[in-house]
Motif scaffolding. Sequence first.
Motif, PDB file in Angstrom:
ATOM      1  N   GLN A 239      13.571  50.309  13.452  1.00  0.00           N
ATOM      2  CA  GLN A 239      13.373  48.541  13.035  1.00  0.00           C
ATOM      3  C   GLN A 239      13.095  47.748  14.307  1.00  0.00           C
ATOM      4  O   GLN A 239      12.069  46.762  14.599  1.00  0.00           O
ATOM      5  N   THR A 240      13.310  47.611  15.668  1.00  0.00           N
ATOM      6  CA  THR A 240      13.681  47.402  16.680  1.00  0.00           C
ATOM      7  C   THR A 240      12.457  48.033  17.529  1.00  0.00           C
ATOM      8  O   THR A 240      12.022  48.106  18.572  1.00  0.00           O
ATOM      9  N   LYS A 241      11.767  49.086  16.870  1.00  0.00           N
ATOM     10  CA  LYS A 241      10.398  49.636  17.740  1.00  0.00           C
ATOM     11  C   LYS A 241      11.570  50.599  18.502  1.00  0.00           C
ATOM     12  O   LYS A 241       9.998  50.807  20.099  1.00  0.00           O
ATOM     13  N   ALA A 242      11.767  51.033  17.953  1.00  0.00           N
ATOM     14  CA  ALA A 242      12.808  51.877  19.899  1.00  0.00           C
ATOM     15  C   ALA A 242      11.789  53.263  19.943  1.00  0.00           C
ATOM     16  O   ALA A 242      11.740  53.970  18.978  1.00  0.00           O
ATOM     17  N   PRO A 243      11.928  53.122  21.751  1.00  0.00           N
ATOM     18  CA  PRO A 243      10.319  54.352  21.634  1.00  0.00           C
ATOM     19  C   PRO A 243      11.228  55.732  21.165  1.00  0.00           C
ATOM     20  O   PRO A 243      12.416  55.972  22.388  1.00  0.00           O
ATOM     21  N   PRO A 244      10.376  56.915  20.808  1.00  0.00           N
ATOM     22  CA  PRO A 244      11.186  57.875  20.850  1.00  0.00           C
ATOM     23  C   PRO A 244      11.327  58.800  21.760  1.00  0.00           C
ATOM     24  O   PRO A 244      10.393  58.037  22.926  1.00  0.00           O
ATOM     25  N   LEU A 245      11.961  59.307  22.772  1.00  0.00           N
ATOM     26  CA  LEU A 245      12.547  59.772  23.467  1.00  0.00           C
ATOM     27  C   LEU A 245      11.506  61.081  23.982  1.00  0.00           C
ATOM     28  O   LEU A 245      10.984  61.669  22.933  1.00  0.00           O
ATOM     29  N   LYS A 246      11.174  60.995  24.916  1.00  0.00           N
ATOM     30  CA  LYS A 246      10.711  61.436  25.766  1.00  0.00           C
ATOM     31  C   LYS A 246      11.063  62.601  26.716  1.00  0.00           C
ATOM     32  O   LYS A 246      12.226  62.143  27.603  1.00  0.00           O
ATOM     33  N   THR A 247      10.699  63.905  26.587  1.00  0.00           N
ATOM     34  CA  THR A 247      12.301  64.168  27.276  1.00  0.00           C
ATOM     35  C   THR A 247      11.181  65.209  29.115  1.00  0.00           C
ATOM     36  O   THR A 247      12.121  65.789  29.249  1.00  0.00           O
ATOM     37  N   GLN A 248      10.335  64.571  29.090  1.00  0.00           N
ATOM     38  CA  GLN A 248       9.830  64.906  30.766  1.00  0.00           C
ATOM     39  C   GLN A 248      11.011  63.911  31.642  1.00  0.00           C
ATOM     40  O   GLN A 248      11.549  64.689  32.167  1.00  0.00           O
ATOM     41  N   ASN A 249      11.033  62.967  31.378  1.00  0.00           N
ATOM     42  CA  ASN A 249      12.477  62.441  32.417  1.00  0.00           C
ATOM     43  C   ASN A 249      13.599  62.414  31.458  1.00  0.00           C
ATOM     44  O   ASN A 249      14.895  62.291  31.801  1.00  0.00           O
ATOM     45  N   LYS A 250      14.657  63.774  31.078  1.00  0.00           N
ATOM     46  CA  LYS A 250      15.804  63.957  30.822  1.00  0.00           C
ATOM     47  C   LYS A 250      16.441  63.687  31.135  1.00  0.00           C
ATOM     48  O   LYS A 250      17.580  63.755  30.764  1.00  0.00           O
ATOM     49  N   GLU A 251      16.837  64.241  32.919  1.00  0.00           N
ATOM     50  CA  GLU A 251      18.066  63.739  33.548  1.00  0.00           C
ATOM     51  C   GLU A 251      17.424  62.668  33.509  1.00  0.00           C
ATOM     52  O   GLU A 251      19.042  62.584  33.659  1.00  0.00           O
ATOM     53  N   LYS A 252      16.668  62.405  33.912  1.00  0.00           N
ATOM     54  CA  LYS A 252      17.245  60.998  34.595  1.00  0.00           C
ATOM     55  C   LYS A 252      17.547  59.867  33.358  1.00  0.00           C
ATOM     56  O   LYS A 252      18.158  59.341  33.679  1.00  0.00           O
ATOM     57  N   ILE A 253      17.291  60.646  32.247  1.00  0.00           N
ATOM     58  CA  ILE A 253      17.781  59.822  30.572  1.00  0.00           C
ATOM     59  C   ILE A 253      18.727  59.713  30.668  1.00  0.00           C
ATOM     60  O   ILE A 253      20.256  58.978  29.910  1.00  0.00           O
ATOM     61  N   LEU A 254      19.025  61.402  30.744  1.00  0.00           N
ATOM     62  CA  LEU A 254      20.913  61.961  30.597  1.00  0.00           C
ATOM     63  C   LEU A 254      21.626  60.958  31.043  1.00  0.00           C
ATOM     64  O   LEU A 254      22.761  60.722  30.983  1.00  0.00           O
ATOM     65  N   LYS A 255      21.110  60.722  32.640  1.00  0.00           N
ATOM     66  CA  LYS A 255      22.025  60.466  33.800  1.00  0.00           C
ATOM     67  C   LYS A 255      22.522  58.646  33.496  1.00  0.00           C
ATOM     68  O   LYS A 255      23.513  58.290  33.195  1.00  0.00           O
ATOM     69  N   ARG A 256      21.142  58.325  32.856  1.00  0.00           N
ATOM     70  CA  ARG A 256      21.229  56.718  32.578  1.00  0.00           C
ATOM     71  C   ARG A 256      22.800  56.720  30.858  1.00  0.00           C
ATOM     72  O   ARG A 256      22.914  55.934  31.376  1.00  0.00           O
ATOM     73  N   VAL A 257      22.652  57.411  30.145  1.00  0.00           N
ATOM     74  CA  VAL A 257      23.617  56.923  28.747  1.00  0.00           C
ATOM     75  C   VAL A 257      24.682  58.225  29.707  1.00  0.00           C
ATOM     76  O   VAL A 257      25.440  57.035  29.351  1.00  0.00           O
ATOM     77  N   LEU A 258      24.701  58.446  30.859  1.00  0.00           N
ATOM     78  CA  LEU A 258      26.266  58.773  30.820  1.00  0.00           C
ATOM     79  C   LEU A 258      27.084  57.944  31.430  1.00  0.00           C
ATOM     80  O   LEU A 258      28.126  57.386  31.640  1.00  0.00           O
ATOM     81  N   GLN A 259      26.053  57.489  31.903  1.00  0.00           N
ATOM     82  CA  GLN A 259      26.555  55.837  33.090  1.00  0.00           C
ATOM     83  C   GLN A 259      27.033  54.941  32.206  1.00  0.00           C
ATOM     84  O   GLN A 259      28.194  54.076  32.363  1.00  0.00           O
ATOM     85  N   TYR A 260      26.313  54.528  31.163  1.00  0.00           N
ATOM     86  CA  TYR A 260      27.030  53.520  30.249  1.00  0.00           C
ATOM     87  C   TYR A 260      28.186  54.320  29.756  1.00  0.00           C
ATOM     88  O   TYR A 260      28.893  53.694  29.215  1.00  0.00           O
TER      89      TYR A 260
END
Length: 299
Positions: A239-260
């Motif tokens: 509903q809030t138009k969350a962009p679907p994850l792209k996997t090119q930068n997956k390490e960066k995204i995973l690091k961000r989630v782990l930091q949270y």
Amino acid sequence: MHETYIGRFAPSPTGFLHIGSLLTAVASYVDARANNGRWLLRMEDLDPPREVAGAADAILRTLEAFSLYWDGEVVYQSQRHHLYREALSALQEKDLIYPCFCSRTQIRQTCQEGVDGLIYSGHCRHLKNPDFHLRHAYRIKTADSNIAFHDACVGDYVQNLAQSIGDFVLLRADGLWAYQLAVVVDDGEQKITHIVRGKDLLVSTPRQIYLQQCLNLATPHYAHLPLLTNREGQKWSKQTKAPPLKTQNKEKILKRVLQYLMPHQDIPDDDCPALLSWASSVWDIHQIPIDPIQTEEYK
Ligand code: GLU
Ligand code: ZN
């Protein structure tokens, strides 16, 4: 460490994986691995009108891209109607359910707002001669007593179902199974011991514990994760138009989630499999913050 640990991730294919659902997947995965547990994948595809074509497969491929490998075969709720029907019959035998003929308009006009929508008034609970030819849902009779549990993230939580929720729907008038029933039947049948999921579902947990009690199923351990929000403080969702994850930068995204999830740790630079096994080795579920976390735009 728990003797047996069976966890799960249970996405609905109503959209693609976004940063919020990735956080849930990662936390439930890492908690399972940290406890030498199994991590099952259940596709909650019980609401065809809300489903997006291709989303179920896309979710699985995205999880694999992040090296979030599940144990065993994927379970699809759409193939398990017989289990939900059996559970409904078991509740019927115990005289715990009743048909409800109320229309949405009637409910809107007669019911008070509660903690999660309108509190059903119980209008149909004592109908003398229900006419089963008319469209009807099935509701469960709730009890006027507190349901309390301890959540690993949120702490103690108490709710009185009769007062805050009311008799809730198990089978909808359009023939679709309610999430509350399906999730309890499946968690029971899959012998899930630990549920790690978003805090939006905290308010549903007492309904699920009550259903477990009515169906003689064990109550798992619960942990409800902080919600990720956009700049406006709204939960990231379709509903809030969350962009679907792209996997090119997956390490960066995973690091961000782990930091949270692990605000006190320095997250190393590494590939996804190494990040996940590092996280499992230092994991402490009690360190997860409770408050919503605002995430900047991610692409
Ligand atoms: N399928 C639900 C969702 O995507 C999650 C169910 C659960 O974890 O209990 O929101
Ligand atoms: Zn009714």
